[in-house]
Design a protein around this motif. Structure first.
Motif, PDB file in Angstrom:
ATOM      1  N   PRO A  63      -2.465   2.223   7.210  1.00 16.67           N
ATOM      2  CA  PRO A  63      -3.244   3.239   6.523  1.00 16.67           C
ATOM      3  C   PRO A  63      -3.136   4.567   7.219  1.00 16.67           C
ATOM      4  O   PRO A  63      -3.138   4.646   8.444  1.00 16.67           O
ATOM      5  CB  PRO A  63      -4.679   2.680   6.580  1.00 16.67           C
ATOM      6  CG  PRO A  63      -4.675   1.702   7.676  1.00 16.67           C
ATOM      7  CD  PRO A  63      -3.281   1.151   7.744  1.00 16.67           C
TER       8      PRO A  63
ATOM      9  N   TYR B  96       0.850  -1.187   0.000  1.00 18.94           N
ATOM     10  CA  TYR B  96       0.000   0.000   0.000  1.00 18.94           C
ATOM     11  C   TYR B  96       0.887   1.239   0.000  1.00 18.94           C
ATOM     12  O   TYR B  96       1.895   1.303   0.685  1.00 18.94           O
ATOM     13  CB  TYR B  96      -0.895  -0.043   1.235  1.00 18.94           C
ATOM     14  CG  TYR B  96      -1.626   1.235   1.500  1.00 18.94           C
ATOM     15  CD1 TYR B  96      -2.552   1.695   0.573  1.00 18.94           C
ATOM     16  CD2 TYR B  96      -1.408   1.960   2.659  1.00 18.94           C
ATOM     17  CE1 TYR B  96      -3.237   2.858   0.816  1.00 18.94           C
ATOM     18  CE2 TYR B  96      -2.088   3.125   2.897  1.00 18.94           C
ATOM     19  CZ  TYR B  96      -3.006   3.573   1.977  1.00 18.94           C
ATOM     20  OH  TYR B  96      -3.682   4.719   2.209  1.00 18.94           O
TER      21      TYR B  96
ATOM     22  N   TRP C 139      -6.937  -0.653   4.538  1.00 17.93           N
ATOM     23  CA  TRP C 139      -6.297  -0.322   3.274  1.00 17.93           C
ATOM     24  C   TRP C 139      -7.336  -0.154   2.179  1.00 17.93           C
ATOM     25  O   TRP C 139      -7.276   0.775   1.388  1.00 17.93           O
ATOM     26  CB  TRP C 139      -5.305  -1.420   2.882  1.00 17.93           C
ATOM     27  CG  TRP C 139      -4.021  -1.387   3.636  1.00 17.93           C
ATOM     28  CD1 TRP C 139      -3.474  -0.324   4.295  1.00 17.93           C
ATOM     29  CD2 TRP C 139      -3.107  -2.472   3.808  1.00 17.93           C
ATOM     30  NE1 TRP C 139      -2.289  -0.683   4.875  1.00 17.93           N
ATOM     31  CE2 TRP C 139      -2.033  -1.986   4.599  1.00 17.93           C
ATOM     32  CE3 TRP C 139      -3.091  -3.793   3.399  1.00 17.93           C
ATOM     33  CZ2 TRP C 139      -0.958  -2.788   4.961  1.00 17.93           C
ATOM     34  CZ3 TRP C 139      -2.017  -4.593   3.759  1.00 17.93           C
ATOM     35  CH2 TRP C 139      -0.960  -4.095   4.522  1.00 17.93           C
TER      36      TRP C 139
ATOM     37  N   TYR D 142       3.948  -0.560   7.295  1.00 19.69           N
ATOM     38  CA  TYR D 142       2.858   0.059   6.541  1.00 19.69           C
ATOM     39  C   TYR D 142       1.577   0.042   7.357  1.00 19.69           C
ATOM     40  O   TYR D 142       1.238  -0.933   7.973  1.00 19.69           O
ATOM     41  CB  TYR D 142       2.647  -0.691   5.225  1.00 19.69           C
ATOM     42  CG  TYR D 142       3.678  -0.328   4.215  1.00 19.69           C
ATOM     43  CD1 TYR D 142       3.406   0.618   3.248  1.00 19.69           C
ATOM     44  CD2 TYR D 142       4.941  -0.888   4.263  1.00 19.69           C
ATOM     45  CE1 TYR D 142       4.345   0.973   2.317  1.00 19.69           C
ATOM     46  CE2 TYR D 142       5.900  -0.531   3.340  1.00 19.69           C
ATOM     47  CZ  TYR D 142       5.588   0.399   2.368  1.00 19.69           C
ATOM     48  OH  TYR D 142       6.523   0.737   1.460  1.00 19.69           O
TER      49      TYR D 142
END
Length: 249
Positions: free
Chosen positions: A32, A22, A85, A30
């Motif tokens: 969001p 992502y 995501w 990672y």
């Protein structure tokens, strides 16, 4: 050309490059987070009142349907992070991801965006209802597909460069069961080298590695339809050749 059953190796250690991840990076991995290109959700209670003295709301708002309601949480049994995501990438809040939305969210190990043709190929593979978009369940299947290819890519990226060179590509295709000439491998690498190296020493990024391998497989499957005696040779007429090529478009 001769060939054996196609498959791919999913072995190897977890990759160090962020292939297919992502397109947001935070400390520790990672997760969001707000993206400059993402549209924030409307405030509770609808649109805010117009500023004092400006009268009616902008005319372009008339007659527009309200955005479709989105579930407040992930479906039962799904991965909450994967849901986050999905909702971050779903910029129009439709509950479906378009090719463009998905492409903006995927990057290679060198932070270059995914090839749009690779993204379109993957969406078509997992778009079970032929809507041209993918819902969350379809996205979950596509994400697993990307993760499988990521492990495969890491296995053959022997120098951990984040790219596949001619030698590594040859090794990958031999492992998949394809007996192809060195000349063909060089043509394949040059074709899928997004940076257009002309010296014969090109490199293939993760997205184009997937596209190259899928292309070889689909063309081989089409060839096999005519190679009824499995000897690696076929005789086809002009229209059969056109049909074979067009089916790959």
């Amino acid at each position: 050309m001769s060939y054996n059953q196609y498959g791919y190796n999913q072995g190897g250690q977890p990759p160090q490059q962020q292939y297919g991840q992502y397109n947001q990076q935070q400390q520790g991995g990672y997760a969001p987070s707000p993206h400059a290109g993402y549209r924030p959700a409307p405030p509770p209670g609808g649109a805010p009142p117009p500023p004092s003295g400006q009268g009616y709301p902008p005319s372009q708002q008339y007659g527009r349907p309200a955005p479709p309601a989105r579930p407040q949480g992930p479906p039962p049994g799904s991965d909450p992070q994967l849901w986050n995501w999905f909702t971050a990438v779903d910029t129009d809040r439709s509950g479906q991801l378009s090719v463009d939305e998905l492409q903006r969210a995927l990057v290679n190990g060198d932070w270059s965006p995914f090839n749009i043709e690779t993204v379109r190929t993957m969406v078509n593979m997992f778009d079970k209802d032929n809507s041209g978009t993918i819902d969350f369940n379809e996205f979950a299947g596509l994400w697993k597909y990307i993760e499988d290819w990521k492990r495969c890519f890491q296995t053959f990226d022997a120098d951990n460069s984040g790219n596949i060179d001619h030698k590594e590509m040859s090794n990958a295709l031999k492992t998949f069961g394809y007996n192809l000439s060195d000349q063909f491998i060089r043509v394949l690498v040059q074709k899928f080298d997004k940076y257009g190296h002309s010296t014969g020493k090109g490199n293939i990024t993760f997205d184009n590695f997937v596209q190259a391998c899928v292309t070889v497989k689909t063309l081989t499957d089409s060839f096999r339809q005519f190679d009824t005696d499995n000897d690696g040779w076929i005789q086809i007429n002009y229209e059969q050749f056109l049909e074979l090529v067009i089916r790959q478009r």
